[in-house]
Design a protein around this motif. Structure first.
Motif, PDB file in Angstrom:
ATOM      1  N   HIS A  14      37.375  36.591  42.656  1.00 52.31           N
ATOM      2  CA  HIS A  14      35.986  36.118  42.266  1.00 52.31           C
ATOM      3  C   HIS A  14      34.832  37.051  42.529  1.00 52.31           C
ATOM      4  O   HIS A  14      33.637  37.013  42.050  1.00 52.31           O
ATOM      5  CB  HIS A  14      35.742  34.640  43.164  1.00 52.31           C
ATOM      6  CG  HIS A  14      36.636  33.732  42.744  1.00 52.31           C
ATOM      7  ND1 HIS A  14      36.197  32.754  41.751  1.00 52.31           N
ATOM      8  CD2 HIS A  14      37.719  33.180  43.481  1.00 52.31           C
ATOM      9  CE1 HIS A  14      36.857  31.815  41.819  1.00 52.31           C
ATOM     10  NE2 HIS A  14      37.827  31.968  42.693  1.00 52.31           N
ATOM     11  N   ARG A  15      35.318  38.180  43.036  1.00 54.83           N
ATOM     12  CA  ARG A  15      34.201  39.312  43.603  1.00 54.83           C
ATOM     13  C   ARG A  15      33.188  39.653  42.258  1.00 54.83           C
ATOM     14  O   ARG A  15      32.124  39.688  42.440  1.00 54.83           O
ATOM     15  CB  ARG A  15      34.985  40.547  44.198  1.00 54.83           C
ATOM     16  CG  ARG A  15      33.783  41.484  44.559  1.00 54.83           C
ATOM     17  CD  ARG A  15      34.451  42.761  45.092  1.00 54.83           C
ATOM     18  NE  ARG A  15      34.943  42.399  46.406  1.00 54.83           N
ATOM     19  CZ  ARG A  15      34.390  42.520  47.666  1.00 54.83           C
ATOM     20  NH1 ARG A  15      33.180  42.681  47.466  1.00 54.83           N
ATOM     21  NH2 ARG A  15      35.009  42.317  48.821  1.00 54.83           N
ATOM     22  N   ALA A  16      34.047  40.044  41.188  1.00 54.77           N
ATOM     23  CA  ALA A  16      33.094  40.679  40.080  1.00 54.77           C
ATOM     24  C   ALA A  16      32.208  39.519  39.441  1.00 54.77           C
ATOM     25  O   ALA A  16      30.939  39.944  39.266  1.00 54.77           O
ATOM     26  CB  ALA A  16      34.175  41.074  38.694  1.00 54.77           C
ATOM     27  N   ARG A  17      32.552  38.379  39.334  1.00 50.95           N
ATOM     28  CA  ARG A  17      31.640  37.291  39.054  1.00 50.95           C
ATOM     29  C   ARG A  17      30.390  37.212  40.046  1.00 50.95           C
ATOM     30  O   ARG A  17      29.497  36.772  39.537  1.00 50.95           O
ATOM     31  CB  ARG A  17      32.338  36.026  38.554  1.00 50.95           C
ATOM     32  CG  ARG A  17      31.657  35.031  38.226  1.00 50.95           C
ATOM     33  CD  ARG A  17      32.340  33.879  37.659  1.00 50.95           C
ATOM     34  NE  ARG A  17      31.510  32.679  37.154  1.00 50.95           N
ATOM     35  CZ  ARG A  17      30.619  31.809  37.557  1.00 50.95           C
ATOM     36  NH1 ARG A  17      30.848  31.729  38.734  1.00 50.95           N
ATOM     37  NH2 ARG A  17      30.131  30.887  36.931  1.00 50.95           N
ATOM     38  N   LEU A  18      30.709  36.947  41.327  1.00 56.30           N
ATOM     39  CA  LEU A  18      29.791  36.861  42.166  1.00 56.30           C
ATOM     40  C   LEU A  18      28.768  38.046  42.239  1.00 56.30           C
ATOM     41  O   LEU A  18      27.452  37.705  42.244  1.00 56.30           O
ATOM     42  CB  LEU A  18      30.513  36.884  43.467  1.00 56.30           C
ATOM     43  CG  LEU A  18      31.542  35.695  43.761  1.00 56.30           C
ATOM     44  CD1 LEU A  18      32.153  35.549  45.154  1.00 56.30           C
ATOM     45  CD2 LEU A  18      30.724  34.330  43.425  1.00 56.30           C
TER      46      LEU A  18
END
Length: 292
Positions: A14-18
């Motif tokens: 989820h890091r890139a979207r966050l």
């Protein structure tokens, strides 16, 4: 795989979207990283067994962290109307990493990020989360501590304030490159008439040099005069490269190998309607060029 490794793996998915959510909320890459890191710390303090939807939970946490950052920024700002240019995401045409692509997807150019900064923190959150990421108003309401109807009104007010300030769609990349390259050629040659031909009559140049905030110049003649003075002709000790700035065609200006400025362009109907110029040496030193 133990529980900690599993949680870490899930978070990394989820890091890139966050980070993309936080960047749109804050316009700052460093602050976006701080918001994502805070979400990670809070996740580690939470019993993950009670989290049904990790992606939704993390988005909510990042939203709350960004809202607090925006409110603190507004409270510190002596002039609430003072503009701040966002951090640019710069790369070559073929040099985008997946993370860079996530940051600049959905036509989030510098011009939109500039006008987003004119919204209240709650309006910006509601617009970014709902209109750019499809987060339901019920979830947004929980973040801003209001009813879903009130959250919906926040996004509606944001849309009204943004209407007409940025183009609804991006121009054809090939045509945009032609316009930007024509601007560069005219600026290098000090060709005032050629500059006027590629500038919209009401074009605005926003320049952040790190001294006294953002300076705005409005009107084709005034911007053309500034551009003619800025690029001192082919004999100057500078090298200008056509790059992607937040996914759109822009310019990176080097002097003796050192980045001197980054220019983002908004092009509508074959003419430049806005130029966002970052020339603050302290901020440029933190720009990840991605130019290889």
């Amino acid at each position: 795989m133990d529980v900690n490794e599993f949680v870490t793996e899930q978070f990394e998915e989820h890091r890139a979207r966050l980070r993309a959510v936080a960047y749109r909320m804050l316009g700052s890459l460093d602050e976006a990283d701080d918001a994502v890191q805070e979400a990670w710390l809070r996740l580690n303090r939470t019993d993950t067994d009670v989290i049904d939807n990790l992606g939704g939970w993390l988005t909510t946490v990042v939203g709350r962290v960004c809202l607090d950052m925006l409110r603190a920024r507004t409270a510190r700002r002596e002039d609430p109307l003072r503009l701040r240019l966002p951090d640019p995401v710069v790369s070559r045409d073929d040099g985008d990493t997946p993370e860079q692509q996530a940051l600049v997807a959905d036509a989030v150019g510098l011009a939109l990020l500039v006008v987003l900064d004119s919204l209240s923190p709650a309006e910006r959150l509601a617009f970014v989360l709902h209109d750019l990421f499809g987060v339901p108003f019920a979830q947004i309401a929980d973040i801003v501590d209001r009813s879903p109807d009130a959250a919906k009104k926040l996004a509606s007010r944001a849309r009204q304030r943004l209407r007409g300030t940025v183009p609804p769609t991006r121009p054809d990349p090939t045509r945009q490159r032609e316009v930007v390259e024509a601007f560069l050629a005219a600026a290098r040659g000090g060709d005032f008439a050629a500059l006027l031909s590629v500038l919209a009559p009401d074009v605005v140049l926003r320049a952040d040099t790190g001294e006294g905030g953002v300076r705005s110049i409005v009107g084709a003649a005034a911007v053309a005069g500034q551009a003619s003075a800025y690029h001192r002709g082919p004999g100057a000790a500078c090298d200008v490269e056509v790059v992607l700035v937040n996914g759109a065609v822009g310019l990176a200006d080097f002097e003796e190998g050192k980045l001197r400025s980054v220019l983002g362009f908004t092009v509508v109907d074959g003419r430049i309607t806005a130029i966002d110029l970052l020339a603050d040496p302290r901020r440029l030193a933190r720009v990840d060029l991605g130019l290889g």
